[in-house]
Design a protein around this motif. Sequence first.
Motif, PDB file in Angstrom:
ATOM      1  N   ALA A 107      21.699   6.933  -3.877  1.00 47.44           N
ATOM      2  CA  ALA A 107      21.921   5.913  -2.850  1.00 47.44           C
ATOM      3  C   ALA A 107      21.067   6.122  -1.608  1.00 47.44           C
ATOM      4  N   LEU A 108      20.719   7.372  -1.322  1.00 47.14           N
ATOM      5  CA  LEU A 108      20.078   7.664  -0.042  1.00 47.14           C
ATOM      6  C   LEU A 108      18.582   7.905  -0.163  1.00 47.14           C
ATOM      7  N   THR A 109      18.036   7.674  -1.353  1.00 48.27           N
ATOM      8  CA  THR A 109      16.582   7.770  -1.514  1.00 48.27           C
ATOM      9  C   THR A 109      16.068   6.523  -2.218  1.00 48.27           C
ATOM     10  N   ASP A 110      14.838   6.185  -1.925  1.00 45.29           N
ATOM     11  CA  ASP A 110      14.145   5.116  -2.631  1.00 45.29           C
ATOM     12  C   ASP A 110      13.176   5.737  -3.632  1.00 45.29           C
ATOM     13  N   ASP A 255      25.944   2.143   7.624  1.00 41.51           N
ATOM     14  CA  ASP A 255      24.958   1.705   6.633  1.00 41.51           C
ATOM     15  C   ASP A 255      24.869   2.695   5.477  1.00 41.51           C
ATOM     16  N   ILE A 256      24.831   3.993   5.794  1.00 44.46           N
ATOM     17  CA  ILE A 256      24.789   5.014   4.749  1.00 44.46           C
ATOM     18  C   ILE A 256      26.063   4.955   3.910  1.00 44.46           C
ATOM     19  N   ARG A 257      27.193   4.745   4.572  1.00 47.19           N
ATOM     20  CA  ARG A 257      28.467   4.657   3.860  1.00 47.19           C
ATOM     21  C   ARG A 257      28.480   3.465   2.908  1.00 47.19           C
ATOM     22  N   ALA A 258      27.931   2.351   3.344  1.00 48.14           N
ATOM     23  CA  ALA A 258      27.868   1.161   2.489  1.00 48.14           C
ATOM     24  C   ALA A 258      26.967   1.408   1.288  1.00 48.14           C
ATOM     25  N   ARG A 259      25.828   2.052   1.506  1.00 49.61           N
ATOM     26  CA  ARG A 259      24.920   2.367   0.400  1.00 49.61           C
ATOM     27  C   ARG A 259      25.590   3.314  -0.598  1.00 49.61           C
ATOM     28  N   PHE A 260      26.295   4.291  -0.069  1.00 49.01           N
ATOM     29  CA  PHE A 260      27.007   5.262  -0.897  1.00 49.01           C
ATOM     30  C   PHE A 260      28.069   4.555  -1.740  1.00 49.01           C
ATOM     31  N   ASN A 261      28.842   3.694  -1.120  1.00 51.06           N
ATOM     32  CA  ASN A 261      29.906   2.978  -1.833  1.00 51.06           C
ATOM     33  C   ASN A 261      29.352   1.995  -2.866  1.00 51.06           C
ATOM     34  N   ARG A 262      28.221   1.372  -2.550  1.00 46.72           N
ATOM     35  CA  ARG A 262      27.595   0.463  -3.521  1.00 46.72           C
ATOM     36  C   ARG A 262      27.164   1.217  -4.773  1.00 46.72           C
ATOM     37  N   ALA A 263      26.623   2.411  -4.564  1.00 47.23           N
ATOM     38  CA  ALA A 263      26.113   3.186  -5.690  1.00 47.23           C
ATOM     39  C   ALA A 263      27.223   3.631  -6.639  1.00 47.23           C
ATOM     40  N   LYS A 264      28.424   3.799  -6.137  1.00 47.59           N
ATOM     41  CA  LYS A 264      29.509   4.257  -6.997  1.00 47.59           C
ATOM     42  C   LYS A 264      30.366   3.111  -7.542  1.00 47.59           C
ATOM     43  N   ARG A 265      30.129   1.913  -7.047  1.00 48.45           N
ATOM     44  CA  ARG A 265      30.959   0.762  -7.394  1.00 48.45           C
ATOM     45  C   ARG A 265      30.908   0.458  -8.885  1.00 48.45           C
ATOM     46  N   GLY A 266      32.085   0.365  -9.520  1.00 52.17           N
ATOM     47  CA  GLY A 266      32.174   0.018 -10.929  1.00 52.17           C
ATOM     48  C   GLY A 266      31.827   1.143 -11.880  1.00 52.17           C
ATOM     49  N   ILE A 267      31.436   2.306 -11.356  1.00 56.42           N
ATOM     50  CA  ILE A 267      31.014   3.426 -12.196  1.00 56.42           C
ATOM     51  C   ILE A 267      31.903   4.648 -11.973  1.00 56.42           C
ATOM     52  N   VAL A 268      32.123   4.988 -10.706  1.00 60.50           N
ATOM     53  CA  VAL A 268      32.900   6.176 -10.366  1.00 60.50           C
ATOM     54  C   VAL A 268      34.376   5.793 -10.253  1.00 60.50           C
TER      55      VAL A 268
END
Length: 387
Positions: A107-110, A255-268
Amino acid sequence: MEANQSVFDFDKEVDRTATSSDKWDKYKGKDILPMWVADSDFQSPPQVISAIQERVAHGVFGYTHAPESLTEIFVSRMAERYGWDIQPEWVVYLPGLVCGLNIAARALTDEGQAIISPSPIYPPFISSAKFAERPLLKAPVELENGRWLPNLNHIEDQLTGQGGLLQMCNPLNPGGTVFRREELEATLEFAEKHNLLICSDEIHCDLILDKDCQHIPFASLNESAAQRSVTLMAPSKTFNIAGLGASIAIIPNADIRARFNRAKRGIVPGVNVLAFTAAEAAYQHGEGWLQAQLDYLAGHRDYLMQEINALPGLKLEHIEATYLAWIDCSELPVDNPFSFFEKAGVGMSPGLDFGNRKFVRLNFGCTKKTLEEALLRMKTAIAALDR
């Protein structure tokens, strides 16, 4: 009221062989002491056991969410222990810390941005970069005045200025270093200079063995540290409830929290009801047990250092935190120290998994009887080399 520390019996032998234990089943049917994966052989605090039993007696285990009371306890704990004022909305619950490392890596790297990791280090640091398909830069962990510390200067000329993620492990696993404020501030300065975000694994923060050492959460340094970081903590190692799966990410930046939560959504998946129950009981009522455990582990640490450093070919630096000993076997006349000691009946973690095959990691979160037997087997094996 906390239970009297004298009632906690860490010498109690608990049979784990019929419990589907990863730790003990690895050597099922073999005369090898399991001293590898980082869970202890101690029964959890009695208040945790009672809380789980009470929740089980309720008999309904439907979908659940984090209890507000747990978040309140955790927020208070951060303020009381570390002077770190966090907000409830910063808290993200996870079913384990390793998934937090992997979420942060993705989530925190491109694409193309590097992940910087200490080395040697806990293996999921390395694999998180691989799974995220990000380039990995290894900052060598070096011995400085008897303490293991990452050398970030070693990889500075490889940074592109395009940002990336710096992984931290405080206390350090392996090595047991508790980072001082000035060392954390130097890490922050490095991150600011190179526009890096930080993921700080602080799962062992409660297991400080030296009375003169104090854990300092990286994000508590100042606002700059807070706004570029994800901090990972858990009650799992502290109170030996890792099998229940309850971990916490503290993410101040929205913003970092939103990116983190998006990355785990539906998977974790979410944290299960018994894990929440255990975490709350541990944090609220486990302090007496924890202090007794720390005294017991510090005694193990002192005994282990004395015995290991008396053995030819082995060296063990002072362990400030954790129940994990990073043993240097480079002077031992064997090609593979892990296999050598495993054949002698002591199953440790191979140093190669962390990044240096000439080391082994020994888990001394066990009874004194087990530790004494392990050291006897190691001594016997080394003595036989001279025959």
